[in-house]
Scaffold this active site. Structure first.
Site, PDB file in Angstrom:
ATOM      1  CB  ALA A   1      -1.006  -0.109   1.023  1.00 59.36           C
TER       2      ALA A   1
ATOM      3  CE1 TYR B   1      -0.741 -10.141   1.378  1.00 61.77           C
ATOM      4  CE2 TYR B   1      -2.807 -11.076   2.297  1.00 61.77           C
ATOM      5  CZ  TYR B   1      -2.275 -10.334   1.554  1.00 61.77           C
ATOM      6  OH  TYR B   1      -3.111  -8.988   1.161  1.00 61.77           O
TER       7      TYR B   1
ATOM      8  N   GLY C   1      -7.554   2.205  -4.277  1.00 61.17           N
ATOM      9  CA  GLY C   1      -7.530   2.722  -3.164  1.00 61.17           C
ATOM     10  C   GLY C   1      -6.087   3.564  -2.825  1.00 61.17           C
ATOM     11  CG  ASP C   2      -2.642   1.253  -2.299  1.00 61.88           C
ATOM     12  OD1 ASP C   2      -3.329   1.323  -1.187  1.00 61.88           O
ATOM     13  OD2 ASP C   2      -2.335   0.164  -2.593  1.00 61.88           O
TER      14      ASP C   2
END
Length: 371
Positions: free
Chosen positions: A64, A135, A291-292
């Site tokens: 992000a 992840y 969003g970033d």
């Protein structure tokens, strides 16, 4: 200090570049934005389907805060990324890839023991239930960030410090660091905070939503999705989010395709000015990273001292640039082009539709349509 709304002015002899950079800048003490957080090597699938069925992956980068850093640097701002990566090939790749956008990476530390984090994802939207993300970041180099390894007083000077709730979820040491960075102190820059609620990262660590609320309340500029506020804090609607977060001088409540509502308190402490800016019609290629990009566009316009409406519009435009490409990152529209679109009247803005290739458009272009 908490409560400030304007951003310190750049040096008098500084000229904002209008053309996105493509190479690492010479390190400078005169930094617009410092972005602190983990970036990982991302493996993107060669075709749609379950991770178990995907035969091959393409390597990219994802994180992000580094996404915001890359977008801001490509838009012509002086940006540093602060983090830790492993002393491994993936760490080499991350540093090279982020620096290629024009980000100063000289404050990224190499960890001789812990690895660089990596993750794999499917081709669908990670913000929905129709996705898989695997992840491999537990015990990563970035999770060792702390007030000891990244002393707040040792951070490079900047006009804006950008953080996100993802960092707080990585480890207790990382949470301690964010608490130190968001604490009131003399000379603190404007602190920008993207809530970025990731329930999976908090699994096994109690109090994630409460921690995010605590951190957000200590910051000057906060980004939060209306949907994630409902999930994390059980508050519904932009006004209810503002009631839960009364402290930050600027609160941006993102409302998906509907747009964003910005609550901006006067610098003299007067009541909020509330500005709702509709989103854009976009022919979406991939919904990851928007969003970033929105945060980067809003921060870019904030650095330039633009009015609130234009700040939100630049956020929407930067998000549209990412939405119309397959990956998390892309070159933003040229500044003059973005300014022209952000200045449209409400009717023209409401009928604008952006498709793949629109960022390269100059003047009238078939992918930038006002209908």
């Amino acid at each position: 200090m908490p409560g400030q709304w304007s951003v310190p002015a750049p040096p008098a002899d500084h000229e904002e570049p209008s053309v996105p950079g493509s190479a690492a800048r010479t390190p400078t003490a005169d930094t617009d934005v410092v972005c602190l957080g983990e970036s990982m090597v991302t493996f993107l699938p060669s075709r749609p389907g379950r991770l178990a069925d995907v035969p091959a992956f393409t390597r990219g980068i994802g994180g992000a805060e580094s996404n915001v850093a890359c977008a801001l640097a490509a838009a012509g701002h002086r940006v540093k990324w602060v983090s830790r990566v492993g002393s491994d090939g993936f760490g080499d790749h991350l540093l090279d890839a982020v620096a290629a956008y024009g980000v100063d990476t000289t404050d990224v530390r190499r960890d001789p023991v812990r690895p660089t984090g990596v993750y794999f994802r499917t081709a669908t939207d990670r913000a929905t239930d129709v996705h898989e993300v695997a992840y491999y970041r537990a015990g990563s180099a970035a999770s060792a960030m702390s007030p000891h390894t990244v002393p707040p007083d040792g951070l490079p000077g900047c006009r804006i410090l950008h953080l996100s709730g993802i960092t707080a979820a990585l480890s207790d040491d990382c949470l301690d660091l964010l608490r130190a960075l968001t604490a009131p102190r003399a000379g603190r820059p404007l602190v920008s905070f993207d809530v970025n609620h990731r329930p999976g990262l908090w699994r096994g660590r109690p109090g994630g939503p409460e921690v995010l609320l605590e951190l957000a309340r200590r910051c000057d500029l906060v980004f939060v999705g209306e949907d994630e506020a409902a999930e994390a804090w059980d508050v519904h609607g932009a006004d209810a989010v503002r009631a839960a977060l009364p402290g930050p001088p600027v609160l941006v409540v993102k409302q998906g395709a509907d747009g964003a509502t910005v609550y901006a308190r006067g610098e003299d402490g007067t009541a909020d000015t509330v500005t709702t800016v509709p989103g854009l019609a976009v022919d979406v290629v991939a919904p990851v990273g928007a969003g970033d990009a929105f945060a980067a566009g809003f921060l870019s316009a904030t650095l330039r001292g633009l009015p609130v409406r234009e700040r939100a519009r630049h956020g929407h435009l930067m998000a549209a640039a990412v939405l119309t490409v397959p990956g998390d990152l892309t070159a933003p529209p040229g500044r003059a082009h973005a300014d022209r679109l952000a200045a449209l009247d409400d009717t023209a803005w409401g009928t604008l539709r952006l498709g793949p290739g629109w960022t390269a458009a100059a003047g009238a272009n078939e992918e930038v349509r006002v209908t």
